[in-house]
Scaffold this active site. Structure first.
Site, PDB file in Angstrom:
ATOM      1  N   GLY A 307      -1.345  -9.829   1.611  1.00 10.54           N
ATOM      2  CA  GLY A 307      -1.952 -10.670   2.627  1.00 10.54           C
ATOM      3  C   GLY A 307      -2.448  -9.831   3.791  1.00 10.54           C
ATOM      4  O   GLY A 307      -2.907  -8.704   3.609  1.00 10.54           O
ATOM      5  N   GLU A 308      -2.373 -10.378   5.001  1.00  7.26           N
ATOM      6  CA  GLU A 308      -2.800  -9.706   6.234  1.00  7.26           C
ATOM      7  C   GLU A 308      -4.316  -9.537   6.335  1.00  7.26           C
ATOM      8  O   GLU A 308      -4.820  -9.115   7.371  1.00  7.26           O
ATOM      9  CB  GLU A 308      -2.147  -8.324   6.394  1.00  7.26           C
ATOM     10  CG  GLU A 308      -0.650  -8.313   6.407  1.00  7.26           C
ATOM     11  CD  GLU A 308      -0.073  -6.910   6.494  1.00  7.26           C
ATOM     12  OE1 GLU A 308      -0.851  -5.937   6.683  1.00  7.26           O
ATOM     13  OE2 GLU A 308       1.155  -6.763   6.360  1.00  7.26           O
TER      14      GLU A 308
END
Length: 365
Positions: A307-308
């Site tokens: 993610g991120e």
């Protein structure tokens, strides 16, 4: 886009020889409204951080405290998203909308100086298996904050947005949103998230089931659904994605959390997806279902699950290459190269000879 398609036919290469780079370059020309498209001047990664009460059920391999710790890491520039952003010349903005701390954990303004309280909706979202994630006022405010963030970035010159996220429990809420909007069973959407074991996977499945039971009456109302079983981060991301489309600014989508927000955004404002491209395929089943529903084929499939915004930032390299090839390659006329296939005539014998893969005739369709 029509002009970009035409230009692709006169560049010094067989038609279609650059594969999906050609498709991306045509999309970029459309989002910018000019052919050839311009190089990106300000690529902006925006991490929206928020905790989820459902984490109390043990659905993650990490405790909620990690969210605030990772936000500090983002601000310090030490996370994977920071490293990958630097490889494409992108800057990173972190916005705390609902981290489970007393005070906001990150500066919220475009330049990092605006008061973070301006973006904080609440301390953590509600536990969606037994209570609403947000009140009606909080949900509306979170959505508007996402829109405001998009406006701030575009007004500051951003010409490519890469939304990311951070929040323990966010894949559980995202899977519940996706399953409810697509009318799927919990077992179809539940994934391993942060790398959970079988026991936590069963807890996560049960949490998604219970959340969906509460969310199903709102399946046709994406704003209400985000309020009931989403969270402040998901509502803000949905607002950001819809407003990016309003502002005619291209967006690269990341993993399951961003795609869940994208699914809600397209349901809320049909046609928004024309301004998005899928950067990566994650390991989460809910993201695969979302991509199929939106009609997106991601540019990369590297088995990422961090993610991120990391997968989307990796895909930015391909967008940069797509823009450069359409804008900077010579045409046949400019290079003095023949655009006609040599050695083929109208005889029956010639028709039986297959064209090589790198010849225009082989890729003409």
């Amino acid at each position: 886009m029509n002009a970009a398609r035409q230009r692709q036919t006169v560049l010094t290469k067989p038609p279609g020889a650059l594969g999906r780079l050609e498709e991306v370059s045509i999309w970029l020309a459309g989002t910018q409204g000019v052919c050839p498209p311009r190089p990106f001047q300000r690529i902006r990664a925006i991490i929206v951080a928020g905790d989820h009460g459902i984490a109390q059920m043990g659905v993650s391999a990490f405790p909620s405290e990690v969210t605030a710790q990772m936000v500090a890491n983002f601000v310090a520039g030490g996370a994977a998203v920071n490293v990958l952003a630097r490889t494409v010349g992108a800057s990173v903005r972190v916005v705390d909308v609902s981290v489970d701390t007393d005070e906001p954990t990150a500066p919220g303004g475009v330049d990092g100086t605006a008061p973070a309280q301006r973006y904080r909706v609440r301390r953590g979202s509600g536990r969606i298996d037994v209570e609403d994630a947000l009140t009606a006022d909080e949900a509306s405010r979170a959505f508007d904050i996402g829109r405001m963030i998009a406006d701030e970035e575009v007004d500051a010159g951003a010409d490519l947005l890469v939304p990311g996220e951070m929040g323990i429990g966010n894949t559980t809420a995202s899977a519940a949103i996706v399953a409810t909007l697509l009318d799927r069973e919990p077992i179809d959407v539940v994934g391993r998230g942060t790398g959970i074991d079988d026991a936590r996977w069963m807890l996560k499945t049960a949490a998604i089931r219970d959340a969906m039971r509460r969310g199903r009456p709102f399946a046709d109302d994406p704003a209400a659904l985000l309020r009931v079983i989403g969270g402040a981060d998901l509502a803000a991301l949905t607002g950001l994605l819809t407003q990016a489309a309003v502002r005619r600014t291209p967006v690269v989508l990341d993993g399951v959390v961003i795609c869940a927000a994208a699914l809600a955004a397209e349901a809320y404002a049909p046609g928004s997806k024309a301004w998005w491209v899928a950067g990566t395929r994650s390991t989460e089943p809910a993201q695969h279902l979302t991509l199929a529903s939106l009609g997106f084929d991601p540019l990369l499939d590297l088995g990422l699950r961090l993610g991120e915004g990391t997968g989307a930032l990796l895909a930015v390299n391909l967008l940069v290459a797509a823009q450069a090839t359409l804008a900077d390659m010579a045409t046949f006329d400019q290079a003095g190269v023949s655009d006609k296939q040599a050695g083929v005539n109208d005889s029956a014998e010639a028709e039986t000879v297959p064209a090589a893969d790198d010849e225009p005739a082989a890729a003409a369709t």
